[in-house]
Design a protein around this motif. Structure first.
Motif, PDB file in Angstrom:
ATOM      1  N   VAL A 194       0.868  -1.188   0.000  1.00  0.00           N
ATOM      2  CA  VAL A 194       0.000   0.000   0.000  1.00  0.00           C
ATOM      3  C   VAL A 194       0.896   1.227   0.000  1.00  0.00           C
ATOM      4  CG1 VAL A 194      -1.753   1.310   1.252  1.00  0.00           C
ATOM      5  CG2 VAL A 194      -1.862  -1.187   1.237  1.00  0.00           C
ATOM      6  N   ILE A 195       0.496   2.251  -0.767  1.00  0.00           N
ATOM      7  CA  ILE A 195       1.248   3.502  -0.811  1.00  0.00           C
ATOM      8  C   ILE A 195       0.328   4.648  -0.412  1.00  0.00           C
ATOM      9  CG2 ILE A 195       2.488   5.150  -2.276  1.00  0.00           C
ATOM     10  CD1 ILE A 195       3.312   2.791  -4.036  1.00  0.00           C
ATOM     11  N   PHE A 196       0.757   5.428   0.580  1.00  0.00           N
ATOM     12  CA  PHE A 196       0.055   6.648   0.959  1.00  0.00           C
ATOM     13  C   PHE A 196       0.843   7.843   0.440  1.00  0.00           C
ATOM     14  CE2 PHE A 196      -1.681   3.853   4.301  1.00  0.00           C
ATOM     15  CZ  PHE A 196      -3.034   4.144   4.163  1.00  0.00           C
ATOM     16  N   SER A 197       0.157   8.724  -0.280  1.00  0.00           N
ATOM     17  CA  SER A 197       0.778   9.954  -0.751  1.00  0.00           C
ATOM     18  C   SER A 197      -0.331  10.861  -1.269  1.00  0.00           C
ATOM     19  CB  SER A 197       1.792   9.669  -1.865  1.00  0.00           C
ATOM     20  OG  SER A 197       2.540  10.826  -2.184  1.00  0.00           O
ATOM     21  N   ALA A 198       0.010  12.119  -1.521  1.00  0.00           N
ATOM     22  CA  ALA A 198      -0.937  13.064  -2.127  1.00  0.00           C
ATOM     23  C   ALA A 198      -0.557  13.175  -3.597  1.00  0.00           C
ATOM     24  CB  ALA A 198      -0.865  14.428  -1.438  1.00  0.00           C
ATOM     25  N   GLU A 199      -1.450  12.732  -4.462  1.00  0.00           N
ATOM     26  CA  GLU A 199      -1.111  12.535  -5.869  1.00  0.00           C
ATOM     27  C   GLU A 199      -0.643  13.797  -6.571  1.00  0.00           C
ATOM     28  OE1 GLU A 199      -3.096  10.566  -9.907  1.00  0.00           O
ATOM     29  OE2 GLU A 199      -4.193  10.584  -8.004  1.00  0.00           O
ATOM     30  N   PHE A 200      -1.206  14.950  -6.207  1.00  0.00           N
ATOM     31  CA  PHE A 200      -0.854  16.193  -6.882  1.00  0.00           C
ATOM     32  C   PHE A 200       0.042  17.087  -6.017  1.00  0.00           C
ATOM     33  CE2 PHE A 200      -4.838  14.654  -8.677  1.00  0.00           C
ATOM     34  CZ  PHE A 200      -4.474  14.566 -10.014  1.00  0.00           C
ATOM     35  N   GLU A 201      -0.273  17.216  -4.737  1.00  0.00           N
ATOM     36  CA  GLU A 201       0.575  17.999  -3.840  1.00  0.00           C
ATOM     37  C   GLU A 201       1.977  17.407  -3.767  1.00  0.00           C
ATOM     38  OE1 GLU A 201       2.344  20.269  -0.838  1.00  0.00           O
ATOM     39  OE2 GLU A 201       0.662  20.708  -2.160  1.00  0.00           O
ATOM     40  N   GLN A 202       2.062  16.091  -3.846  1.00  0.00           N
ATOM     41  CA  GLN A 202       3.352  15.410  -3.803  1.00  0.00           C
ATOM     42  C   GLN A 202       3.571  14.676  -5.128  1.00  0.00           C
ATOM     43  OE1 GLN A 202       2.464  14.696   0.924  1.00  0.00           O
ATOM     44  NE2 GLN A 202       3.034  12.926  -0.291  1.00  0.00           N
ATOM     45  N   ILE A 203       3.342  15.364  -6.214  1.00  0.00           N
ATOM     46  CA  ILE A 203       3.416  14.755  -7.540  1.00  0.00           C
ATOM     47  C   ILE A 203       4.779  14.091  -7.723  1.00  0.00           C
ATOM     48  CG2 ILE A 203       4.186  16.891  -8.657  1.00  0.00           C
ATOM     49  CD1 ILE A 203       2.398  16.069 -11.048  1.00  0.00           C
ATOM     50  N   SER A 204       4.764  12.860  -8.244  1.00  0.00           N
ATOM     51  CA  SER A 204       5.978  12.050  -8.197  1.00  0.00           C
ATOM     52  C   SER A 204       6.029  11.101  -9.384  1.00  0.00           C
ATOM     53  CB  SER A 204       6.003  11.254  -6.889  1.00  0.00           C
ATOM     54  OG  SER A 204       4.971  10.263  -6.912  1.00  0.00           O
ATOM     55  N   TYR A 205       6.978  10.169  -9.320  1.00  0.00           N
ATOM     56  CA  TYR A 205       7.122   9.139 -10.349  1.00  0.00           C
ATOM     57  C   TYR A 205       6.446   7.832  -9.952  1.00  0.00           C
ATOM     58  CZ  TYR A 205      10.471  12.268 -12.518  1.00  0.00           C
ATOM     59  OH  TYR A 205      11.061  13.356 -13.126  1.00  0.00           O
ATOM     60  N   LEU A 206       5.676   7.843  -8.891  1.00  0.00           N
ATOM     61  CA  LEU A 206       4.929   6.654  -8.507  1.00  0.00           C
ATOM     62  C   LEU A 206       3.932   6.297  -9.604  1.00  0.00           C
ATOM     63  CD1 LEU A 206       4.202   7.586  -4.783  1.00  0.00           C
ATOM     64  CD2 LEU A 206       5.649   5.677  -5.549  1.00  0.00           C
ATOM     65  N   THR A 207       3.820   5.011  -9.899  1.00  0.00           N
ATOM     66  CA  THR A 207       2.874   4.551 -10.919  1.00  0.00           C
ATOM     67  C   THR A 207       1.721   3.753 -10.313  1.00  0.00           C
ATOM     68  OG1 THR A 207       4.170   2.535 -11.319  1.00  0.00           O
ATOM     69  CG2 THR A 207       4.681   4.469 -12.668  1.00  0.00           C
ATOM     70  N   ARG A 208       1.898   3.290  -9.085  1.00  0.00           N
ATOM     71  CA  ARG A 208       0.860   2.510  -8.416  1.00  0.00           C
ATOM     72  C   ARG A 208      -0.205   3.438  -7.842  1.00  0.00           C
ATOM     73  NH1 ARG A 208       3.292  -1.539  -5.449  1.00  0.00           N
ATOM     74  NH2 ARG A 208       1.355  -1.627  -4.254  1.00  0.00           N
ATOM     75  N   LYS A 209      -1.333   2.850  -7.467  1.00  0.00           N
ATOM     76  CA  LYS A 209      -2.403   3.615  -6.835  1.00  0.00           C
ATOM     77  C   LYS A 209      -1.904   4.240  -5.539  1.00  0.00           C
ATOM     78  CE  LYS A 209      -7.032   3.191  -4.818  1.00  0.00           C
ATOM     79  NZ  LYS A 209      -7.545   4.417  -5.450  1.00  0.00           N
TER      80      LYS A 209
END
Length: 339
Positions: free
Chosen positions: A169-184
């Motif tokens: 499981v990954i917790f993050s803020a998709e836009f505030e912490q925009i990143s190279y993560l590809t998973r949900k």
């Protein structure tokens, strides 16, 4: 680490190893049968953890971690089935080696990112340019060129790759912490100690001297120069109020000021409230901040008047509005408490 005798799981969760804005401490209280591990906790908090180093920074701390970290990881790997990682640090200095070991013995992993740990400055800069927004990225990069370098960007790509590969499981803020993560990405849970809620309508009975608080952890990132400009202009125009700016003080001191504050100026380049925004709302304050459900739609929905949505260009106007209409301050503060 494989030489530890396998035992029956005794803990449901191991949380570590860095406490960012008290999130690890709060998770430790919220999750059943959890153990907390902190190697470099914040100077602003005085919490106790189940496992922690006596020295938090410096060369000696790194030496202690190099010795103690692998031993503790091996021990806890035989005691718990779930590992929740906050920020980028771990028991070992190599995150992929650590995650690979835990997955090889069928452990579940959660990666919980909080901001600049996973954020791509280049992606954030492009996102804000597309939305026509200024961002703190250029200002930080001007003082620290490495922040906008390809080497720094490569670090963020590698961190995202490892999380994508190993995390359950990954917790993050998709836009505030925009990143190279590809998973949900699941939105970061904001927790707050119920015992620290402070509903105080009495402080609004006398608004002859309105108290305004700003407590930036990083003045450049939070928009402090713009806050000071707005405050100065209002003072020149003859408005009378108490302005308190808090830096490098303990969290306890901040909370004491929030108890008597009427208005809190939080942060003005970010898309989410942050822990300080939650603290301010929980202490019955009218909060001005740039957090936006439109720009970060994954955050929990809130009541329309939970805070005064304030972009970096609106600080003076929105603060002036509340000073001109003091009867509006308490409704904003109270709207948060009952949302």
């Amino acid at each position: 680490m494989r030489y530890f005798r396998k035992e029956k799981n005794e803990f449901d969760w191991v949380l570590g190893v860095e406490d960012i804005a008290s999130m690890l401490h709060l998770l430790g209280k919220a999750l059943p049968n959890a153990r907390t591990v902190v190697f470099n906790n914040s100077k602003f908090y005085q919490y106790k953890y189940d496992y922690q180093l006596p020295i938090k920074t410096g060369v000696l701390a790194r030496i202690l971690k190099a010795i103690y970290g692998p031993i503790l990881l091996g021990y806890l790997a035989n005691k718990s089935k779930n590992f929740w990682y906050i920020w980028t640090t771990g028991f070992l200095f190599n995150r992929e080696s650590e995650f690979a070991f835990l997955k090889s013995i069928d452990k579940k992993l959660i990666c919980h990112f909080g901001g600049d740990d996973i954020r791509s400055p280049q992606k954030m800069k492009a996102f804000c340019a597309e939305k026509g927004l200024d961002t703190f990225i250029d200002y930080v990069g001007a003082g620290h060129p490495f922040y906008l370098s390809e080497n720094y960007e490569t670090e963020k790509k590698e961190l995202a790759r490892v999380a994508d590969k190993y995390a359950d499981v990954i917790f993050s803020a998709e836009f505030e912490q925009i990143s190279y993560l590809t998973r949900k990405q699941h939105y970061n849970p904001f927790l707050y100690d119920p015992s620290k809620f402070n509903f105080n309508p009495a402080k609004f009975e006398n608004l002859s001297k309105i108290k305004i608080v700003h407590a930036p952890s990083n003045p450049l990132i939070k928009g402090t120069p713009l806050v000071r400009a707005a405050i100065k202009k209002l003072q020149i125009e003859g408005y009378e109020f108490e302005y308190v700016e808090l830096q490098n003080v303990s969290n306890q001191q901040v909370l004491e000021h929030l108890k008597t504050a009427h208005i809190v100026l939080n942060q003005f380049y970010q898309l989410i409230p942050s822990v300080f925004g939650i603290e301010a709302m929980a202490n019955h304050c009218a909060v001005l901040q740039s957090a936006s459900l439109e720009l970060e739609p994954n955050q929990p929905k809130s009541e329309p008047d939970s805070w005064v949505v304030t972009g970096y260009w609106q600080i003076y106007d929105n603060l002036k509005y509340l000073l001109d209409n003091p009867e509006k301050i308490e409704p904003y503060a109270t709207g948060v408490i009952v949302m």
